[in-house]
Design an enzyme around this catalytic site. Structure first.
Site, PDB file in Angstrom:
ATOM      1  N   LYS A  13      71.451  49.475  59.833  1.00  0.00           N
ATOM      2  CA  LYS A  13      72.329  48.716  58.682  1.00  0.00           C
ATOM      3  C   LYS A  13      72.667  49.602  57.342  1.00  0.00           C
ATOM      4  CE  LYS A  13      70.386  45.021  57.082  1.00  0.00           C
ATOM      5  NZ  LYS A  13      70.298  45.139  55.837  1.00  0.00           N
ATOM      6  N   ARG A  88      68.620  36.686  52.198  1.00  0.00           N
ATOM      7  CA  ARG A  88      67.496  37.171  52.993  1.00  0.00           C
ATOM      8  C   ARG A  88      67.092  35.915  53.603  1.00  0.00           C
ATOM      9  NH1 ARG A  88      66.727  42.411  52.542  1.00  0.00           N
ATOM     10  NH2 ARG A  88      64.801  43.024  53.433  1.00  0.00           N
ATOM     11  N   ARG A 127      56.947  54.454  68.648  1.00  0.00           N
ATOM     12  CA  ARG A 127      57.068  55.526  67.511  1.00  0.00           C
ATOM     13  C   ARG A 127      55.238  55.291  67.163  1.00  0.00           C
ATOM     14  NH1 ARG A 127      60.635  53.424  63.407  1.00  0.00           N
ATOM     15  NH2 ARG A 127      62.262  53.394  65.051  1.00  0.00           N
ATOM     16  N   ARG A 133      48.542  56.982  66.451  1.00  0.00           N
ATOM     17  CA  ARG A 133      47.748  56.111  65.797  1.00  0.00           C
ATOM     18  C   ARG A 133      48.465  54.804  65.654  1.00  0.00           C
ATOM     19  NH1 ARG A 133      49.372  58.126  60.201  1.00  0.00           N
ATOM     20  NH2 ARG A 133      50.953  59.381  60.899  1.00  0.00           N
ATOM     21  N   ARG A 144      57.619  43.082  58.776  1.00  0.00           N
ATOM     22  CA  ARG A 144      58.882  43.001  58.342  1.00  0.00           C
ATOM     23  C   ARG A 144      59.976  42.328  59.458  1.00  0.00           C
ATOM     24  NH1 ARG A 144      61.502  46.157  54.570  1.00  0.00           N
ATOM     25  NH2 ARG A 144      62.815  47.444  56.026  1.00  0.00           N
TER      26      ARG A 144
HETATM   27  P1  AMP Z   1      65.588  46.253  52.451  1.00  0.00           P
HETATM   28  O1  AMP Z   1      65.551  47.655  51.951  1.00  0.00           O
HETATM   29  O2  AMP Z   1      66.649  45.560  52.401  1.00  0.00           O
HETATM   30  O3  AMP Z   1      64.712  46.216  53.855  1.00  0.00           O
HETATM   31  O4  AMP Z   1      64.442  45.703  51.446  1.00  0.00           O
HETATM   32  C1  AMP Z   1      63.271  46.178  51.132  1.00  0.00           C
HETATM   33  C2  AMP Z   1      62.267  45.178  50.692  1.00  0.00           C
HETATM   34  O5  AMP Z   1      62.692  44.591  49.519  1.00  0.00           O
HETATM   35  C3  AMP Z   1      62.229  43.902  51.524  1.00  0.00           C
HETATM   36  O6  AMP Z   1      61.096  44.230  52.612  1.00  0.00           O
HETATM   37  C4  AMP Z   1      61.530  42.815  50.756  1.00  0.00           C
HETATM   38  O7  AMP Z   1      60.333  42.766  50.263  1.00  0.00           O
HETATM   39  C5  AMP Z   1      62.581  43.040  49.259  1.00  0.00           C
HETATM   40  N1  AMP Z   1      63.831  42.444  49.443  1.00  0.00           N
HETATM   41  C6  AMP Z   1      65.041  42.973  49.342  1.00  0.00           C
HETATM   42  N2  AMP Z   1      66.099  42.096  49.370  1.00  0.00           N
HETATM   43  C7  AMP Z   1      65.549  40.942  49.335  1.00  0.00           C
HETATM   44  C8  AMP Z   1      65.773  39.452  49.338  1.00  0.00           C
HETATM   45  N3  AMP Z   1      67.175  39.357  49.371  1.00  0.00           N
HETATM   46  N4  AMP Z   1      64.922  38.554  49.279  1.00  0.00           N
HETATM   47  C9  AMP Z   1      63.506  38.847  49.049  1.00  0.00           C
HETATM   48  N5  AMP Z   1      63.160  40.078  49.427  1.00  0.00           N
HETATM   49  C10 AMP Z   1      63.924  41.185  49.253  1.00  0.00           C
END
Ligand code: AMP
Length: 186
Positions: A13, A88, A127, A133, A144
C-alpha cells in the site's frame, strides 16, 4: 480527488500510495509516517505512542481522530488528498465522515488493495524461516496482521455496505497493480 486507501500490512500500500499521490499531485497523508516522525523527534506525542507502535497495536481512536482533524485543515488538502493508514477502525471511519462533512471535503474514492490474509501470513512465516530465526520482527508483523483483520477489515465492510468501496486486486507485480489502480481512478 479525495481518496481513502485501505489494505492490509504487507500488501504494498505504501509503495502504491507514493505512486498515486505523485501522479495526482495531492498530499500523501500517512498516519504511520506522522507517528514515526513524532517518535523520531521525541515529541510529547511520539513519547506517548512509541510502545504502542513497537508492539504492533493501535493508537487510540481519540488521539488519531484529533491528529487527522488537524492535518485535514491544512491548506494543501484543498486540492485533494490520499489517506493511508486512516481510518483504521469503524469509529475512526464514522468520525471521518462527520469531519469531512463539517469541512465540506467529501471523499471521492475509497480503494481497497485486496490481498488475502493467508498470502500475507505465509510471506511473513517464509521470511522468518529464511532468516533462520522466529524473531520479534515476525512476531510483531503477525500481530499487525491480526489487528488488521480484526479491526480494520470491518472498515472496508463499512464502506462496502454504503456501496462506496472499490476493490483492486493487490496480487501481481508493482507495475501491474499500478495499472489496475490507475484504471479505477480514471
Ligand atoms: P502504518 O505505517 O500505517 O502501518 O502504521 C504504523 C503504526 O502506527 C500502526 O501499527 C499503529 O500502531 C499506528 N497507527 C497508524 N495509523 C493509525 C490509526 N489510524 N489508528 C491507530 N493506530 C495507527
Amino acid at each position: 480527488m479525495k481518496i481513502v486507501f485501505l489494505g492490509p500490512p504487507g500488501a504494498g500500500k505504501g509503495t502504491q500510495a507514493v505512486f498515486i499521490t505523485a501522479r495526482l499531485g495531492i498530499p500523501h497523508i500517512s498516519t504511520g509516517d506522522m507517528l514515526r516522525r513524532a517518535i523520531a523527534e521525541g515529541s510529547a506525542l511520539g513519547q506517548k505512542v512509541k510502545t504502542v507502535l513497537d508492539a504492533g497495536k493501535l493508537v487510540s481512536d481519540e488521539l488519531m481522530i484529533e491528529l487527522i482533524e488537524q492535518r485535514l485543515q491544512q491548506p494543501d488538502t484543498q486540492k485533494g488528498f490520499l489517506l493511508d493508514g486512516f481510518p483504521r477502525t469503524v469509529p475512526q471511519a464514522e468520525a471521518l465522515e462527520v469531519l469531512l462533512k463539517k469541512i465540506n471535503k467529501p471523499l471521492t474514492h475509497i480503494l481497497l488493495l485486496d490481498v488475502p490474509e493467508k498470502v500475507l501470513v505465509d510471506r511473513i512465516l517464509k521470511r522468518g524461516k529464511e532468516s533462520g530465526r522466529s524473531d520479534d520482527t515476525a512476531e510483531v508483523a503477525l500481530k499487525r496482521q491480526k489487528v488488521y483483520w480484526e479491526l480494520t477489515a470491518p472498515v472496508a465492510d463499512y464502506y462496502g455496505k454504503l456501496g462506496r468501496l472499490i476493490k483492486v486486486d493487490g496480487l501481481g507485480t508493482i507495475e501491474e497493480v499500478q495499472g489496475k489502480i490507475s484504471a479505477v481512478l480514471e
